[in-house]
Motif scaffolding. Structure first.
Motif, mmCIF file in Angstrom:
data_model
loop_
_atom_site.group_PDB
_atom_site.id
_atom_site.type_symbol
_atom_site.label_atom_id
_atom_site.label_comp_id
_atom_site.label_asym_id
_atom_site.label_seq_id
_atom_site.Cartn_x
_atom_site.Cartn_y
_atom_site.Cartn_z
ATOM 1 N N ILE A 508 0.878 -1.172 0.000
ATOM 2 C CA ILE A 508 0.000 0.000 0.000
ATOM 3 C C ILE A 508 0.909 1.214 0.000
ATOM 4 O O ILE A 508 1.730 1.394 0.897
ATOM 5 C CB ILE A 508 -0.927 0.006 1.223
ATOM 6 N N GLN A 509 0.791 2.031 -1.038
ATOM 7 C CA GLN A 509 1.696 3.160 -1.221
ATOM 8 C C GLN A 509 0.904 4.462 -1.332
ATOM 9 O O GLN A 509 -0.261 4.467 -1.763
ATOM 10 C CB GLN A 509 2.532 2.969 -2.487
ATOM 11 N N THR A 510 1.549 5.554 -0.955
ATOM 12 C CA THR A 510 0.941 6.875 -1.081
ATOM 13 C C THR A 510 1.907 7.814 -1.790
ATOM 14 O O THR A 510 3.130 7.594 -1.798
ATOM 15 C CB THR A 510 0.584 7.464 0.296
ATOM 16 N N SER A 511 1.336 8.854 -2.385
ATOM 17 C CA SER A 511 2.150 9.822 -3.120
ATOM 18 C C SER A 511 1.476 11.185 -3.087
ATOM 19 O O SER A 511 0.238 11.280 -3.086
ATOM 20 C CB SER A 511 2.319 9.374 -4.578
ATOM 21 N N ALA A 512 2.296 12.215 -3.045
ATOM 22 C CA ALA A 512 1.758 13.575 -3.114
ATOM 23 C C ALA A 512 1.470 14.004 -4.544
ATOM 24 O O ALA A 512 0.568 14.808 -4.792
ATOM 25 C CB ALA A 512 2.742 14.553 -2.463
ATOM 26 N N ASP A 513 2.244 13.457 -5.514
ATOM 27 C CA ASP A 513 2.135 13.930 -6.900
ATOM 28 C C ASP A 513 1.820 12.832 -7.908
ATOM 29 O O ASP A 513 1.726 13.083 -9.112
ATOM 30 C CB ASP A 513 3.434 14.632 -7.304
ATOM 31 N N GLY A 514 1.708 11.585 -7.467
ATOM 32 C CA GLY A 514 1.446 10.486 -8.384
ATOM 33 C C GLY A 514 2.686 9.943 -9.048
ATOM 34 O O GLY A 514 2.586 9.038 -9.892
ATOM 35 N N ASN A 515 3.863 10.458 -8.683
ATOM 36 C CA ASN A 515 5.118 10.020 -9.291
ATOM 37 C C ASN A 515 6.053 9.358 -8.289
ATOM 38 O O ASN A 515 6.641 8.309 -8.574
ATOM 39 C CB ASN A 515 5.822 11.217 -9.948
ATOM 40 N N THR A 516 6.226 9.975 -7.125
ATOM 41 C CA THR A 516 7.115 9.456 -6.086
ATOM 42 C C THR A 516 6.267 8.787 -5.011
ATOM 43 O O THR A 516 5.383 9.423 -4.427
ATOM 44 C CB THR A 516 7.953 10.585 -5.465
ATOM 45 N N TRP A 517 6.574 7.500 -4.735
ATOM 46 C CA TRP A 517 5.708 6.707 -3.882
ATOM 47 C C TRP A 517 6.413 6.294 -2.587
ATOM 48 O O TRP A 517 7.607 6.020 -2.588
ATOM 49 C CB TRP A 517 5.230 5.448 -4.611
ATOM 50 N N THR A 518 5.648 6.293 -1.498
ATOM 51 C CA THR A 518 6.122 5.856 -0.184
ATOM 52 C C THR A 518 5.273 4.680 0.267
ATOM 53 O O THR A 518 4.044 4.728 0.203
ATOM 54 C CB THR A 518 6.011 6.990 0.851
ATOM 55 N N THR A 519 5.929 3.623 0.717
ATOM 56 C CA THR A 519 5.198 2.439 1.173
ATOM 57 C C THR A 519 4.691 2.644 2.601
ATOM 58 O O THR A 519 5.469 2.873 3.527
ATOM 59 C CB THR A 519 6.083 1.192 1.105
ATOM 60 N N ALA A 520 3.370 2.552 2.746
ATOM 61 C CA ALA A 520 2.747 2.674 4.064
ATOM 62 C C ALA A 520 2.612 1.319 4.750
ATOM 63 O O ALA A 520 2.615 1.234 5.980
ATOM 64 C CB ALA A 520 1.369 3.321 3.950
ATOM 65 N N ARG A 521 2.463 0.245 3.992
ATOM 66 C CA ARG A 521 2.346 -1.084 4.564
ATOM 67 C C ARG A 521 2.682 -2.121 3.500
ATOM 68 O O ARG A 521 2.226 -2.014 2.359
ATOM 69 C CB ARG A 521 0.929 -1.324 5.084
ATOM 70 N N SER A 522 3.478 -3.111 3.858
ATOM 71 C CA SER A 522 3.752 -4.253 2.993
ATOM 72 C C SER A 522 2.976 -5.454 3.507
ATOM 73 O O SER A 522 3.007 -5.739 4.714
ATOM 74 C CB SER A 522 5.254 -4.573 2.971
ATOM 75 N N VAL A 523 2.276 -6.125 2.611
ATOM 76 C CA VAL A 523 1.470 -7.283 2.981
ATOM 77 C C VAL A 523 2.036 -8.506 2.284
ATOM 78 O O VAL A 523 2.268 -8.492 1.074
ATOM 79 C CB VAL A 523 -0.008 -7.067 2.582
ATOM 80 N N THR A 524 2.266 -9.540 3.045
ATOM 81 C CA THR A 524 2.688 -10.827 2.483
ATOM 82 C C THR A 524 1.783 -11.912 3.035
ATOM 83 O O THR A 524 1.261 -11.796 4.154
ATOM 84 C CB THR A 524 4.145 -11.146 2.839
ATOM 85 N N GLY A 525 1.576 -12.957 2.263
ATOM 86 C CA GLY A 525 0.746 -14.056 2.716
ATOM 87 C C GLY A 525 -0.735 -13.806 2.612
ATOM 88 O O GLY A 525 -1.524 -14.498 3.270
ATOM 89 N N GLY A 526 -1.148 -12.804 1.799
ATOM 90 C CA GLY A 526 -2.566 -12.568 1.600
ATOM 91 C C GLY A 526 -3.243 -13.787 1.003
ATOM 92 O O GLY A 526 -2.656 -14.499 0.188
ATOM 93 N N ASN A 527 -4.497 -14.049 1.425
ATOM 94 C CA ASN A 527 -5.189 -15.248 0.940
ATOM 95 C C ASN A 527 -6.562 -14.952 0.369
ATOM 96 O O ASN A 527 -7.429 -15.811 0.330
ATOM 97 C CB ASN A 527 -5.291 -16.299 2.047
ATOM 98 N N GLY A 528 -6.761 -13.706 -0.058
ATOM 99 C CA GLY A 528 -8.007 -13.362 -0.723
ATOM 100 C C GLY A 528 -9.102 -12.960 0.235
ATOM 101 O O GLY A 528 -8.896 -12.837 1.445
ATOM 102 N N GLY A 529 -10.305 -12.756 -0.330
ATOM 103 C CA GLY A 529 -11.419 -12.303 0.493
ATOM 104 C C GLY A 529 -11.291 -10.823 0.787
ATOM 105 O O GLY A 529 -11.074 -10.007 -0.109
ATOM 106 N N GLU A 530 -11.384 -10.442 2.059
ATOM 107 C CA GLU A 530 -11.300 -9.042 2.466
ATOM 108 C C GLU A 530 -10.007 -8.803 3.236
ATOM 109 O O GLU A 530 -9.690 -9.521 4.184
ATOM 110 C CB GLU A 530 -12.489 -8.673 3.354
#
Length: 566
Positions: A508-530
């Motif tokens: 999950i990344q955020t950006s002020a200008d749509g070009n430079t991105w900062t990672t707010a959270r890394s998710v591993t092991g996702g298994n679908g659903g919600e």
């Protein structure tokens, strides 16, 4: 007041504590108590034995007693000698205007008040006194036996009492219920006697603070026989010690809490070695290192309170914000936060600290802490990613989680550290805090993606609130979808609703200008659903889900991309 002597003794005690915890029976620094028993109405024949009882308590517990019925003692200069003033079954109008002014200033400036029985039948026309005593007398039935329910078993006046204390006394009804302004310590069970008029909530003992001063009141103490009772004498002593600031307690009003543990361990599960015994509504640790955690529910925004007591220089803690640990207590250590309980140790790992992350305010902690052998109360206030820790009602830590790998939403638990570390817990309770209905900042906003499976699955379908339309990507890695919120926002939550094709690993990344991105959270092991990702502390106008590992041979497929914050 013996300010200088008390400070010197406290300093010596603190220095000694850094070497080895003192015994639970260590004497209080000496102090002085004024007992006032003037009556302008009914006079109780128990007053003389009450005075002698307080003298005896003082002789055994390092305080001197001056007894008087002369209201001229209520001057600024004279009151300054005393750490606490006991109104022992006073009645009627006992102080003139000047004396009232001196006493109010004394209390607001840090003095202590102890009201016994008919202290509630005193000074009806003085509003400050009504605030100080907590409630005025209304009526009473004949002297009889009653069951008193001990509501707070951490306060020094009631910690020694059983859950139900059966005794005989004259039982007051009060004009108002003090619960909204005081911490109720005990109530009368009106079904156990005749003549109660307050219904299902009939306080009889309570405490409170007024500015820098402290107040304690008990409605017991009418009969001479009361003062021969060990439990009542201990209650008087605890009330005096609290009011004189020789012992501490959380006397803020308390309503709306739900018991997680108050005798029943339903909903609790042990992870790891050791355990807790459960006797007399008290959990006592044995062995370790393990974790007793409440598995019935996760909590997000809440006030958690727990009463605890150490034996000697022991180690324990309360954990918050950890995922389901199964049988592994290290999950709480590595993914949650521990509010430490330890008589000594380094500043960032002693009582009041967020263990290894932030020290308590040591001066505030020391001013509020009862030593090993005595009960203390924590309030752990969790709001978003912020933890505030109150010790016996005083704020001692304020910490905000900024680690994207940790999240304060989760379970709570208590630690049994080892066989050498002994801790007891009572009355673990929680009040969930109201959270306003969140606004989905991404709803209907412009969305773009790295690819689409076909024109039938555009990026816009992930932000249209429909449960039947979706964005689907090409069948390769990496892929991304982003949404333009239209303005910079502080983002605390992202909710993803996947179709059968999902992301196993993504950022999950955020950006002020749509070009430079900062990672707010890394998710591993996702298994679908919600995937409901809470506890974010990110800012940006743009939010992007950047997938690096598909969970299926197909692409990434989202029914919903929701962003929350302010």
């Amino acid at each position: 007041m013996r300010r200088l002597l008390a400070s010197a003794v406290a300093g010596i005690a603190l220095a000694a504590c850094t070497l080895h915890a003192g015994p639970a029976s260590a004497a209080d620094a000496p102090y002085d108590v004024l007992v006032f028993s003037k009556t302008a109405g009914f006079r109780h024949d128990a007053i003389p034995v009450g005075i002698q009882t307080i003298r005896d308590l003082g002789a055994a517990n390092n305080f001197t007693v001056t007894a008087t019925e002369d209201a001229a003692a209520f001057t600024t200069a004279n009151l300054a000698q005393y750490e606490a003033v006991v109104f022992l079954s006073t009645t009627g109008d006992v102080l003139n205007a000047a004396q009232q002014t001196a006493f109010e200033a004394y209390i607001r400036g840090g003095g202590g008040f102890v009201g016994v029985h008919a202290a509630a039948d005193t000074e009806y026309d003085w509003p400050f006194y009504g605030q100080l005593v907590g409630a005025y007398f209304a009526s009473h039935p004949a002297i009889q036996q009653v069951n008193s329910k001990t509501e707070n078993r951490a306060h020094p006046a009631t910690a020694h009492l059983p859950q139900t204390w059966t005794r005989t006394d004259e039982l007051y009804n009060y004009r108002t219920n003090p619960r909204d302004t005081a911490r109720v310590l005990a109530t009368l069970d009106e079904s156990s006697y005749s003549g109660g008029t307050m219904g299902g909530d009939h306080p009889i003992t309570w405490c409170k603070t007024i500015d820098s001063g402290r107040s304690f009141y008990t409605g017991f103490g009418h009969t001479q026989q009361s003062y021969a009772e060990t439990n009542f004498r201990s209650q008087l002593l605890g009330g005096i010690r609290y009011s004189a600031k020789r012992a501490h307690a959380d006397c803020r009003p308390e309503t709306g809490y739900t018991a997680l543990y108050n005798g029943s361990t339903t909903g609790w599960q042990q992870a790891g070695p050791g355990s807790f015994t459960n006797t007399d509504a008290t959990l006592a640790s044995t062995g370790g290192m393990g974790l007793l955690w409440y598995n019935a529910k996760q909590f997000t925004s809440y006030s958690l309170k727990a009463d605890w007591k150490l034996t000697g220089d022991s180690n324990s803690g309360i954990f918050v914000g950890f995922p389901n640990p199964g049988n592994d207590p290290w999950v709480a250590v590595n993914q949650g936060y521990e509010i430490q309980i330890d008589a000594t140790d380094a500043a960032d790992r002693t009582t009041g600290s967020i263990y290894t992350f932030k020290s308590a305010d040591i001066a505030a902690r020391d001013a509020a802490l009862n030593p090993p052998g005595q009960w203390n109360t924590y309030e752990i206030l969790v709001e978003g990613q912020r933890i505030r820790v109150y010790l016996n009602g005083s704020l001692v830590n304020d910490f905000t989680n900024t680690d994207p790998a940790r999240d304060l939403d989760g379970y709570i638990g208590i630690q049994n550290h080892s066989a050498a570390d002994q801790v007891a817990f009572r009355n673990v309770r929680v009040k969930e805090l109201g959270v306003p209905n969140p606004t989905n900042l991404a709803l209907g906003k412009p969305a773009t993606a790295s690819s689409v499976e076909s024109a039938a699955y555009p990026a816009s379908a992930a932000v249209d609130s429909s449960a039947t339309t979706r964005w689907s990507s090409a069948f390769s890695d990496p892929q991304w979808i982003r949404v333009d919120l239209g303005a910079t926002a502080t983002i605390n939550r992202v909710r993803l609703v996947w179709e059968a094709a999902y992301g196993s690993a993504y950022q999950i990344q955020t950006s002020a200008d749509g070009n430079t991105w900062t990672t707010a959270r890394s998710v591993t092991g996702g298994n679908g659903g919600e995937d409901d990702i809470t506890g974010l502390t990110a800012q940006g106008r743009y939010v992007r889900i950047y997938g690096t590992t598909r969970g299926t041979p197909w692409g990434y497929s989202l029914f919903g991309l929701e962003v929350y914050g302010v």
